[in-house]
Design a protein around this motif. Structure first.
Motif, mmCIF file in Angstrom:
data_model
loop_
_atom_site.group_PDB
_atom_site.id
_atom_site.type_symbol
_atom_site.label_atom_id
_atom_site.label_comp_id
_atom_site.label_asym_id
_atom_site.label_seq_id
_atom_site.Cartn_x
_atom_site.Cartn_y
_atom_site.Cartn_z
ATOM 1 N N VAL A 81 0.871 -1.159 0.250
ATOM 2 C CA VAL A 81 0.149 0.097 -0.159
ATOM 3 C C VAL A 81 0.985 1.194 -0.169
ATOM 4 C CG1 VAL A 81 -1.620 1.555 1.395
ATOM 5 C CG2 VAL A 81 -1.979 -1.114 1.246
ATOM 6 N N ALA A 82 1.920 1.318 0.855
ATOM 7 C CA ALA A 82 2.596 2.442 1.142
ATOM 8 C C ALA A 82 3.626 2.826 -0.240
ATOM 9 C CB ALA A 82 3.791 2.140 2.017
ATOM 10 N N THR A 83 3.848 1.748 -1.026
ATOM 11 C CA THR A 83 4.595 2.065 -2.388
ATOM 12 C C THR A 83 3.544 2.236 -3.708
ATOM 13 O OG1 THR A 83 4.878 -0.322 -2.682
ATOM 14 C CG2 THR A 83 6.668 0.814 -1.693
ATOM 15 N N SER A 84 2.245 2.019 -3.361
ATOM 16 C CA SER A 84 1.384 2.484 -4.693
ATOM 17 C C SER A 84 1.496 3.961 -5.109
ATOM 18 C CB SER A 84 0.011 2.199 -4.063
ATOM 19 O OG SER A 84 -0.333 3.326 -3.210
ATOM 20 N N PRO A 85 1.193 3.951 -6.236
ATOM 21 C CA PRO A 85 1.301 5.476 -6.808
ATOM 22 C C PRO A 85 0.475 6.475 -6.310
ATOM 23 C CG PRO A 85 1.469 4.027 -8.657
ATOM 24 C CD PRO A 85 0.902 3.241 -7.319
ATOM 25 N N PRO A 86 -0.709 6.249 -5.850
ATOM 26 C CA PRO A 86 -1.484 7.484 -5.208
ATOM 27 C C PRO A 86 -1.002 7.748 -3.672
ATOM 28 C CG PRO A 86 -2.936 5.836 -6.113
ATOM 29 C CD PRO A 86 -1.657 5.391 -6.137
ATOM 30 N N VAL A 87 -0.416 6.648 -2.897
ATOM 31 C CA VAL A 87 0.241 6.993 -1.679
ATOM 32 C C VAL A 87 1.365 7.671 -1.983
ATOM 33 C CG1 VAL A 87 0.802 5.916 0.543
ATOM 34 C CG2 VAL A 87 -0.868 5.227 -0.711
ATOM 35 N N ALA A 88 2.339 7.467 -2.877
ATOM 36 C CA ALA A 88 3.507 8.130 -3.166
ATOM 37 C C ALA A 88 3.355 9.465 -3.469
ATOM 38 C CB ALA A 88 4.357 7.325 -4.439
ATOM 39 N N ARG A 89 2.133 9.847 -4.317
ATOM 40 C CA ARG A 89 2.036 11.181 -4.685
ATOM 41 C C ARG A 89 1.604 11.952 -3.448
ATOM 42 N NH1 ARG A 89 -0.106 8.590 -9.306
ATOM 43 N NH2 ARG A 89 -2.305 8.812 -8.347
ATOM 44 N N LEU A 90 0.736 11.231 -2.554
ATOM 45 C CA LEU A 90 0.224 11.937 -1.256
ATOM 46 C C LEU A 90 1.398 12.248 -0.394
ATOM 47 C CD1 LEU A 90 -1.742 12.600 1.121
ATOM 48 C CD2 LEU A 90 -1.792 10.044 1.685
#
Length: 479
Positions: A85-94
């Motif tokens: 979850v932490a390395t997913s693109p949406p979380v990375a942008r957040l």
């Protein structure tokens, strides 16, 4: 100018002392697996001293070795799902947006500590990766010069401060799930849902106090001026650009690059979750570890978009789970020897320990002794909660004997279990891999947190424990 130089020298001196302790630990403290392996033989010797026969000890060892198979997989999945979850693109942008908030080095440390603890309340595996990526994003800012070590230590505070008081608490999850609980322990404690452990007002208040304390220490101890060591000075590469996806070469790869299946899996999981809340009490649904992991795993799949990207993230998430996979069977074996290898008079080692803790009596003294015992044992047996299976049979039996609230006893263990992680670097490993640092770079700052946390934790478990009434264990109906 002189005062600035003196402050820098003072900070460097404190860091030198703390890092000397870290270097000593790295030099003399063996790998966590070796400690767990040695623990099996220490427990076996205790059983022999209690009069157990070699046959009884060996039988308990072999029969109990796989008692935690289900729980072992569940804890490994806590780490894996958090990483994905932490390395997913949406979380990375957040994370990139969140990195723009702090405006000075000291506030950045307190800010990272707060966010890592807040995320840790949901998932401690997610907290480590999220915190590490947030630190890297802040360190990439050209308008803010921050100490990379202090921020890295702050990112660890989710695990070092409050993780075991949150939803991914191993002990609380274990006590709420009959399928994961060893039968011998189930007979002592019954089931304890989250309403009796992590969601009591006492536990939530303790969590809030520790979060505030941690933030203040992180901000106060962050180096300033010339004492700051940046990622560049530590020769850390901060490039987090993802690898380019390989192009499709065969028609059969179409679904690997399609969002269709992840979306369908997400809708299926959402429907299941809705029906669970309609059919069961909310606390029962929330405290279901299998359901919790299902939601996080599918969430990771949906956030990554395609099965190919999701599987790439899973591949990177597997190595941090290695310690759990090979250590938890050893904890299961220790628990079996303690509870099943009978000695003189048919008494096990765990029964002797239960008698000792019972002799202390109830109230504050019991809470403080249990917390101290958990801290000391946790320094040598870093388990992330698997150690609960070693302690629980005699600790919970003692709590029952002295009429100590069983849910609060679990929380005493939980809050004390987090403290040893501030000293023993075992659980820093996933974070260190993200930060590309060594344990000695962080332990000086985390050890300072330990010095302040220990007396506060002991005071809180004593004072808040007085507000509980004893509730007899609710045993599940026999099948």
């Amino acid at each position: 100018m002189t005062s600035t130089m003196e402050a820098a020298e003072s900070e460097q001196g404190l860091a030198r002392v703390a890092q000397s302790l870290a270097r000593w630990t790295e030099k003399w403290f063996p790998d966590a697996y070796v400690v767990a392996l040695a623990g099996v033989f220490v427990v076996a010797l205790a059983a022999f001293a209690n009069g157990s026969s070699p046959k009884a000890v060996a039988t308990a060892f072999g029969d109990g070795f796989w008692d935690l198979t289900t729980f072992t997989l569940q804890m490994a999945m806590v780490v894996l799902t958090g990483y994905v979850v932490a390395t997913s693109p949406p979380v990375a942008r957040l994370i990139d947006r969140l990195a723009l908030v702090p405006n000075n080095p000291a506030s950045a440390a307190g800010y990272v500590a707060f966010l890592s603890m807040a995320v840790s309340f949901l998932n401690w595996g997610l907290s480590l990766v999220f915190g590490g990526l947030l630190v890297r994003a802040i360190a990439r800012r050209t308008d803010l010069r921050v100490d990379y070590r202090a921020l890295g230590a702050a990112a660890f505070m989710g695990l070092g401060g409050v993780w075991a008081l949150g939803l991914s608490s191993s002990a609380a999850q274990l006590q709420a799930n009959a399928g994961s609980l060893p039968p011998a322990l189930l007979k002592i404690t019954g089931l304890l849902d989250f309403g009796t452990t992590i969601f009591t007002w006492q536990s939530l208040l303790m969590c809030a106090i520790l979060m505030a304390l941690t933030m203040v220490i992180a901000q106060w101890s962050a180096p300033k001026g010339e004492a700051i060591k940046t990622a560049e000075q530590l020769e850390v590469d901060l490039d987090d650009q993802p690898e380019e996806a390989t192009p499709r070469t065969r028609p059969g790869e179409w679904l690997e690059y399609s969002r269709v299946l992840p979306i369908l899996a997400g809708l299926m999981t959402m429907a299941w979750l809705i029906f669970q809340f309609l059919a069961k009490p909310a606390l029962t649904v929330v405290s279901s570890l299998n359901g919790y992991l299902l939601v996080f795993l599918v969430l990771g799949l949906v956030l990554h978009g395609t099965p190919r990207k999701f599987l790439q993230a899973v591949t990177l998430a597997v190595p941090p789970t290695a310690g759990i996979l090979v250590q938890f069977p050893l904890y299961a074996a220790m628990a079996a020897i303690l509870t099943k290898a009978k000695g003189r008079g048919g008494i096990t080692v765990s029964q002797h320990l239960a008698d000792f803790f019972t002799s202390i009596g109830g109230g504050g003294a019991f809470a403080v002794v249990i917390a101290l015992y958990t801290v000391v044992l946790g320094i040598f047996v870093p388990s992330g909660g698997g150690k609960w299976l070693v302690e629980a049979p005699y600790v919970m039996q003692s709590a029952t004997d002295v009429h100590m609230n069983l849910g609060w006893t679990v929380q005493i263990y939980n809050v004390a279990e987090a403290l040893p992680t501030l000293i023993n670097p075992f659980f820093m490993l996933p974070l260190l891999a993200v930060l590309k640092l060594r344990a000695r770079d962080l332990v000086g700052f985390t050890f300072l947190q330990f010095i302040f946390h220990l007396p506060v934790v002991l005071l809180l478990v004593w004072l808040l424990g007085m507000t509980f009434d004893y509730v007899p264990p609710i045993l599940p109906a026999s099948p």
